[in-house]
Scaffold this motif. Sequence first.
Motif, mmCIF file in Angstrom:
data_model
loop_
_atom_site.group_PDB
_atom_site.id
_atom_site.type_symbol
_atom_site.label_atom_id
_atom_site.label_comp_id
_atom_site.label_asym_id
_atom_site.label_seq_id
_atom_site.Cartn_x
_atom_site.Cartn_y
_atom_site.Cartn_z
ATOM 1 N N ASN A 143 0.835 -1.201 0.000
ATOM 2 C CA ASN A 143 0.000 0.000 0.000
ATOM 3 C C ASN A 143 0.868 1.249 0.000
ATOM 4 O O ASN A 143 1.875 1.327 0.708
ATOM 5 C CB ASN A 143 -0.915 0.025 1.229
ATOM 6 C CG ASN A 143 -1.936 -1.098 1.210
ATOM 7 O OD1 ASN A 143 -2.970 -1.009 0.564
ATOM 8 N ND2 ASN A 143 -1.629 -2.168 1.939
ATOM 9 N N VAL A 144 0.469 2.206 -0.819
ATOM 10 C CA VAL A 144 1.102 3.516 -0.823
ATOM 11 C C VAL A 144 0.007 4.572 -0.852
ATOM 12 O O VAL A 144 -1.150 4.284 -1.168
ATOM 13 C CB VAL A 144 2.044 3.722 -2.034
ATOM 14 C CG1 VAL A 144 3.179 2.725 -2.028
ATOM 15 C CG2 VAL A 144 1.270 3.656 -3.340
ATOM 16 N N ILE A 145 0.393 5.775 -0.545
ATOM 17 C CA ILE A 145 -0.520 6.913 -0.654
ATOM 18 C C ILE A 145 0.113 7.898 -1.623
ATOM 19 O O ILE A 145 1.250 8.337 -1.429
ATOM 20 C CB ILE A 145 -0.758 7.587 0.708
ATOM 21 C CG1 ILE A 145 -1.423 6.604 1.674
ATOM 22 C CG2 ILE A 145 -1.621 8.835 0.545
ATOM 23 C CD1 ILE A 145 -1.567 7.156 3.090
ATOM 24 N N ILE A 146 -0.618 8.214 -2.705
ATOM 25 C CA ILE A 146 -0.144 9.194 -3.679
ATOM 26 C C ILE A 146 -1.160 10.328 -3.732
ATOM 27 O O ILE A 146 -2.336 10.105 -4.053
ATOM 28 C CB ILE A 146 0.049 8.582 -5.087
ATOM 29 C CG1 ILE A 146 0.995 7.371 -5.040
ATOM 30 C CG2 ILE A 146 0.591 9.631 -6.046
ATOM 31 C CD1 ILE A 146 1.249 6.721 -6.384
ATOM 32 N N ASP A 147 -0.732 11.504 -3.390
ATOM 33 C CA ASP A 147 -1.597 12.686 -3.364
ATOM 34 C C ASP A 147 -2.866 12.423 -2.559
ATOM 35 O O ASP A 147 -3.982 12.786 -2.965
ATOM 36 C CB ASP A 147 -1.952 13.128 -4.790
ATOM 37 C CG ASP A 147 -0.745 13.661 -5.550
ATOM 38 O OD1 ASP A 147 0.284 13.956 -4.904
ATOM 39 O OD2 ASP A 147 -0.811 13.775 -6.787
ATOM 40 N N GLY A 148 -2.710 11.739 -1.425
ATOM 41 C CA GLY A 148 -3.833 11.478 -0.537
ATOM 42 C C GLY A 148 -4.681 10.290 -0.925
ATOM 43 O O GLY A 148 -5.637 9.944 -0.216
ATOM 44 N N LYS A 149 -4.339 9.630 -2.030
ATOM 45 C CA LYS A 149 -5.125 8.491 -2.504
ATOM 46 C C LYS A 149 -4.452 7.188 -2.081
ATOM 47 O O LYS A 149 -3.275 6.966 -2.378
ATOM 48 C CB LYS A 149 -5.261 8.543 -4.029
ATOM 49 C CG LYS A 149 -6.153 7.464 -4.611
ATOM 50 C CD LYS A 149 -6.324 7.681 -6.122
ATOM 51 C CE LYS A 149 -7.280 6.655 -6.717
ATOM 52 N NZ LYS A 149 -7.493 6.883 -8.169
ATOM 53 N N ASN A 150 -5.205 6.311 -1.368
ATOM 54 C CA ASN A 150 -4.686 5.012 -0.968
ATOM 55 C C ASN A 150 -4.682 4.067 -2.164
ATOM 56 O O ASN A 150 -5.710 3.879 -2.823
ATOM 57 C CB ASN A 150 -5.553 4.413 0.147
ATOM 58 C CG ASN A 150 -5.345 5.141 1.457
ATOM 59 O OD1 ASN A 150 -4.276 5.101 2.049
ATOM 60 N ND2 ASN A 150 -6.388 5.841 1.915
ATOM 61 N N ILE A 151 -3.546 3.451 -2.426
ATOM 62 C CA ILE A 151 -3.406 2.567 -3.582
ATOM 63 C C ILE A 151 -2.797 1.254 -3.123
ATOM 64 O O ILE A 151 -1.745 1.239 -2.474
ATOM 65 C CB ILE A 151 -2.521 3.217 -4.664
ATOM 66 C CG1 ILE A 151 -3.166 4.521 -5.158
ATOM 67 C CG2 ILE A 151 -2.283 2.256 -5.821
ATOM 68 C CD1 ILE A 151 -2.273 5.324 -6.084
ATOM 69 N N SER A 152 -3.451 0.156 -3.464
ATOM 70 C CA SER A 152 -2.947 -1.188 -3.152
ATOM 71 C C SER A 152 -2.440 -1.836 -4.431
ATOM 72 O O SER A 152 -3.035 -1.683 -5.506
ATOM 73 C CB SER A 152 -4.063 -2.045 -2.539
ATOM 74 O OG SER A 152 -4.505 -1.481 -1.322
ATOM 75 N N PHE A 153 -1.345 -2.581 -4.318
ATOM 76 C CA PHE A 153 -0.781 -3.230 -5.503
ATOM 77 C C PHE A 153 0.048 -4.424 -5.063
ATOM 78 O O PHE A 153 0.426 -4.550 -3.891
ATOM 79 C CB PHE A 153 0.079 -2.250 -6.302
ATOM 80 C CG PHE A 153 1.267 -1.695 -5.570
ATOM 81 C CD1 PHE A 153 2.544 -2.183 -5.814
ATOM 82 C CD2 PHE A 153 1.120 -0.692 -4.616
ATOM 83 C CE1 PHE A 153 3.651 -1.690 -5.125
ATOM 84 C CE2 PHE A 153 2.214 -0.182 -3.934
ATOM 85 C CZ PHE A 153 3.477 -0.683 -4.187
#
Length: 586
Positions: A3-13
Amino acid sequence: MKNVIIDGKNISFEENKTILQLAKENGIIIPRLCFMKDCNEMGNCGVCSVEIEGREQLTTSCNTIAEDGMVITTNSERVNNFVKEKLSAMLDKHEFKCGPCKRKENCELFKLVIKFKARASKPYVVADKTPFVDDRSRSLVLDRTKCILCGRCISACATKTGTCTLKFIEKDGEKIVGTEGNKCVDDTNCLVCGQCIIACPVDALSEKLHIDRVKEALNDPEKHVIVAMAPSVRASAGELFGMGFGVDVTGKLYTAFRQLGFDKIFDINFGADMTIMEEATELVERINSNGPFPMFTSCCPGWVRQAENYYPELLGNLSSAKSPQQIFGAATKTYYPSITGIDPKNVFTVTVMPCTSKKFEAGRPDMEINGLREIDAVLTTREIAKLIKEAKIDFAKLEDSEADPAMGEYSGAGAIFGATGGVMEAALRSAKDFIEKKDLKNVEYQAVRGLKGIKEATVEIAGNEYNVAVINGAMNTYEFFKSEQYKNKTYHFIEVMACEGGCVNGGGQPHVTPEKLEEIDIKTVRASVLYNQDKHFVKRKSHENEALLKMYEAYFGTPGKGLAHKLLHYKYTNKALSEVASDVEK
């Protein structure tokens, strides 16, 4: 899962991905300039930099793998100021004259400059551009006043052709793009294929323009100016007029040519059918004589350059049938004057090609007949679009029209020449008919289609099996010739195209941004236009072209013999190569 956060957006990969890739997949656009997927992923320019929480330095997103727990900001004030500074530094050494620039409609740098409001610290003015412009080549021009040293051309040269002709070199204490010893590219191992031009984000690299010589001919009342376009031009030209990808604009181009003032509108597809008549006949002769094998196609001038520079021992195996461009040019200076009564000296032949290497081919010293150049000018797809726009022709609204009949008719086989495997398929359609003396209905050879780097098939003709191969892209040629399969297997017919995908992806085609290239497979989309034409043609074999048969009956006689062999064939030899080198030096 990570999980990362890019510009406040949680993204799972799950799998490893760069920050740039992950952001794009999730609708977050990070600006970039030097980056090209699978080509230039070095992070040279810094435009794609992002801020990662806990790290003091900004990080280039194009070559940084996203790690679990990262908190990333792509558009902070710090990031934006950093990118603006990078762009401003580029402008300090970039001739920022957008009005007359050929790339003003699709310059990648200009779009970023506008977005980030970047400015040079002081105007970059070059009073005399002569020392900065290398225009010695017949095909390519390098303008260092516009180069931003992104390295994309160098990477494309290495990854697409394997020649590594373009490099970062030092001149007068500065790093510049050039060749070893600052040689003219024509006098190096360069294929002059133009993939470096396609990769360039600005107008530092471009084709050697033939527009002025075409305009001069059109304005000369004594000149009878013929124009003919290559198969793949009709599959891509619409892109330059906002019509999208994969649009067949054949009829609109014919109409535009007439409005530009050309006297006759013909088609290089007719030349492709001519090449097949000669090449298929040559293949049949080799089969009947049991060799020499393999026979290689010779219609791609980039591949011919590669053979001359790297595999001179194979030159005798190249088909001696001239390429569609040159064979068409030969006919315009011989057959066409014979049926019109026009003095051959007044015929001016213009081709519209997807390829910069075609300019080099047309300029070979001995590509002439009775002292007349077979081809007088070669325009790229980009150049013809420029001419149409300068004439203020509303291209998208043009009605379709037809080519003139004498040398404008073509078969489905001629249409597919622009795609990798197309020459092979077209030749097999005719060769099989010639040998078996039948009108065979199964004309599609699916095994040689598609974008696989090396395609192979075994073809049955008159009860015998023949091994064929299609090499898609110059880089795959080296791999093929080093393979045990090539060394231990007898191949009978081999097609080679220097540009991946064939002519549809030639160096003279419209510029497409790296972002768009990741979204659309332009090679497949453009090729689909050609295969669609072929599919809907009644006549799908070159030897069914009635205008072509009439030409042979009235003028050239039997394919591969007599006058046809004298005027429509060219033997590539080491002697021919030395003549080209001598001409380049002059």
